[in-house]
Design a protein around this motif. Structure first.
Motif, short mmCIF file in Angstrom:
data_model
loop_
_atom_site.label_atom_id
_atom_site.label_comp_id
_atom_site.label_asym_id
_atom_site.label_seq_id
_atom_site.Cartn_x
_atom_site.Cartn_y
_atom_site.Cartn_z
N ALA A 1 0.83 -1.21 0.00
CA ALA A 1 0.00 0.00 0.00
C ALA A 1 0.86 1.26 0.00
CB ALA A 1 -0.93 -0.01 1.21
N ASP A 2 2.06 1.14 0.56
CA ASP A 2 2.95 2.30 0.66
C ASP A 2 3.75 2.53 -0.63
OD1 ASP A 2 4.27 4.44 2.13
OD2 ASP A 2 6.02 3.14 2.20
N VAL A 3 4.25 1.47 -1.25
CA VAL A 3 5.17 1.65 -2.39
C VAL A 3 4.47 1.58 -3.74
CG1 VAL A 3 7.11 0.74 -1.05
CG2 VAL A 3 5.82 -0.79 -2.55
N PHE A 4 3.27 0.99 -3.81
CA PHE A 4 2.54 0.93 -5.08
C PHE A 4 1.66 2.17 -5.22
CE2 PHE A 4 2.42 -4.02 -5.33
CZ PHE A 4 3.79 -4.03 -5.49
N ASP A 5 1.37 2.54 -6.45
CA ASP A 5 0.49 3.67 -6.72
C ASP A 5 -0.95 3.18 -6.77
OD1 ASP A 5 -0.66 6.06 -7.50
OD2 ASP A 5 -0.09 5.85 -9.61
N ARG A 6 -1.71 3.45 -5.71
CA ARG A 6 -3.12 3.09 -5.63
C ARG A 6 -3.38 1.63 -5.99
NH1 ARG A 6 -5.32 7.85 -9.35
NH2 ARG A 6 -3.24 7.49 -10.22
N PRO A 7 -2.79 0.69 -5.24
CA PRO A 7 -3.02 -0.73 -5.56
C PRO A 7 -4.47 -1.11 -5.32
CG PRO A 7 -1.94 -0.50 -3.43
CD PRO A 7 -1.94 0.87 -4.05
N THR A 8 -4.98 -2.00 -6.13
CA THR A 8 -6.37 -2.44 -6.00
C THR A 8 -6.49 -3.41 -4.82
OG1 THR A 8 -6.08 -4.37 -7.42
CG2 THR A 8 -6.65 -2.28 -8.51
N PRO A 9 -7.69 -3.54 -4.25
CA PRO A 9 -7.90 -4.54 -3.20
C PRO A 9 -7.52 -5.94 -3.66
CG PRO A 9 -9.75 -3.02 -3.27
CD PRO A 9 -8.89 -2.70 -4.47
N PHE A 10 -7.74 -6.24 -4.94
CA PHE A 10 -7.39 -7.55 -5.48
C PHE A 10 -5.90 -7.82 -5.33
CE2 PHE A 10 -6.40 -10.41 -9.10
CZ PHE A 10 -7.20 -11.48 -8.74
N THR A 11 -5.07 -6.79 -5.57
CA THR A 11 -3.62 -6.93 -5.41
C THR A 11 -3.25 -7.05 -3.95
OG1 THR A 11 -3.15 -5.71 -7.46
CG2 THR A 11 -1.40 -5.81 -5.81
N LEU A 12 -3.82 -6.20 -3.10
CA LEU A 12 -3.47 -6.20 -1.68
C LEU A 12 -3.88 -7.51 -1.01
CD1 LEU A 12 -4.46 -2.55 -0.66
CD2 LEU A 12 -2.16 -3.46 -1.05
N ASN A 13 -4.91 -8.15 -1.51
CA ASN A 13 -5.39 -9.40 -0.91
C ASN A 13 -4.77 -10.64 -1.53
OD1 ASN A 13 -7.11 -8.02 0.87
ND2 ASN A 13 -8.77 -7.95 -0.63
N ALA A 14 -3.74 -10.45 -2.35
CA ALA A 14 -3.15 -11.58 -3.08
C ALA A 14 -2.09 -12.33 -2.29
CB ALA A 14 -2.54 -11.08 -4.40
N ILE A 15 -1.76 -11.87 -1.08
CA ILE A 15 -0.75 -12.55 -0.27
C ILE A 15 -1.38 -13.76 0.41
CG2 ILE A 15 0.94 -12.31 1.58
CD1 ILE A 15 1.51 -10.57 -0.82
N ARG A 16 -0.76 -14.89 0.28
CA ARG A 16 -1.26 -16.13 0.86
C ARG A 16 -0.23 -16.73 1.83
NH1 ARG A 16 -5.17 -14.26 -1.06
NH2 ARG A 16 -6.66 -15.20 -2.53
N ILE A 17 -0.72 -17.60 2.70
CA ILE A 17 0.15 -18.27 3.67
C ILE A 17 0.05 -19.78 3.47
CG2 ILE A 17 0.55 -18.77 6.11
CD1 ILE A 17 -0.56 -15.99 6.74
N LEU A 18 1.19 -20.45 3.42
CA LEU A 18 1.25 -21.90 3.48
C LEU A 18 1.64 -22.26 4.91
CD1 LEU A 18 1.09 -24.61 1.96
CD2 LEU A 18 3.54 -24.38 1.50
N ASN A 19 0.71 -22.82 5.67
CA ASN A 19 0.91 -23.03 7.09
C ASN A 19 1.92 -24.13 7.38
OD1 ASN A 19 -0.76 -21.04 8.00
ND2 ASN A 19 -2.44 -22.38 8.58
N ALA A 20 2.66 -23.90 8.46
CA ALA A 20 3.49 -24.96 9.03
C ALA A 20 2.57 -25.95 9.74
CB ALA A 20 4.50 -24.37 10.01
#
Length: 260
Positions: A49-68
């Motif tokens: 959100a800080d380094v991208f220019d107006r990122p979409t919610p779709f981009t911001l929500n694209a981080i996923r976790i593979l659980n231990a």
């Protein structure tokens, strides 16, 4: 694209875990790793959100976790790499990766459609011009892009269907086929213009392939989060283990939401 989190090098924390016994220690460490991975996810979202220019919610929500898990003591944070209807033919990794490593932007679906119609020259890409209507994220609006593609007969529909302009009275009334045309400088196509009445505006410019510089320190954010938080999370997991509060299901940890 992924970054992993493990307890390598945390000798003191691992020694503390050993007092719980092998089975409980593995569950506690998996819980600590997953909690740390979720903190890294939130840190990455804030960084994007800080380094991208107006990122979409779709981009911001694209981080996923593979659980231990107790038998796989390594968590991972990754960028979604599968495509769906909201991604317009791209996986989020396709446009996040150039921001991490630098390099050229991938071709958009609209560009491939225009190229297939031999409207967009080889080696050229599109960018919004002065007449483009932009959405809240600085991209040309979906509605106007659909009008352009329809007017230029560039939309590929399913069998028996097309969204292109036609000779029907509804299509003629919209006027898209007459409105949009390729603008040239001499013989060279330079963009797509829109004519409405006496007003002519360029809506898309043909440009060289955009090159991204490195802006998102994806792996650095994850590493710093692990360095700052994992040991504390191990201590908390030990306390939870002693109180009988460890989770029993490690397939998916409830993910806290960023503060607003």
């Amino acid at each position: 694209m992924r970054s992993t989190i493990s307890a390598n090098g945390l000798d003191e924390a691992l020694a503390s875990l050993s007092s719980l016994g092998e089975g409980l220690a593995a569950r506690a460490l998996a819980d600590a790793l997953n909690h740390t991975a979720n903190q890294a996810r939130l840190a990455l979202r804030a960084e994007m959100a800080d380094v991208f220019d107006r990122p979409t919610p779709f981009t911001l929500n694209a981080i996923r976790i593979l659980n231990a898990k107790p038998n796989t003591l390594e968590a991972a944070v990754w960028v979604k790499d599968e495509k769906d209807n909201a991604s317009k033919g791209f996986a989020p990794e396709d446009w996040v990766a150039p921001q991490v490593f630098g390099g050229p932007r991938a071709e958009k679906k609209s560009e491939s459609l225009l190229r297939a119609k031999r409207i967009l020259p080889a080696g050229k890409f599109i960018a919004p011009a002065a007449g483009a209507r932009l959405d809240a994220y600085g991209n040309i609006s979906r509605g106007q892009m659909q009008q352009i593609l329809s007017g230029l007969l560039a939309i590929q529909g399913s069998a028996g269907y097309t969204a292109n302009a036609s000779n029907s009275w509804r299509s003629i009334k919209k006027g898209h086929e007459q409105a949009f045309f390729v603008m040239r400088r001499g013989k060279a196509p330079i963009g797509i213009a829109e004519r409405r009445g006496k007003t002519v505006l360029m809506v898309l410019a043909f440009v060289s392939q955009p090159q991204y510089r490195r802006r998102l320190d994806f792996h650095g954010v994850v590493e710093r989060t692990a360095d700052e938080s994992l040991e504390t999370n191990v201590d908390k997991a030990i306390s939870n283990a002693l109180n009988g509060n460890l989770p029993s299901n490690f397939k998916r940890r409830p993910q806290s939401q960023p503060s607003r």
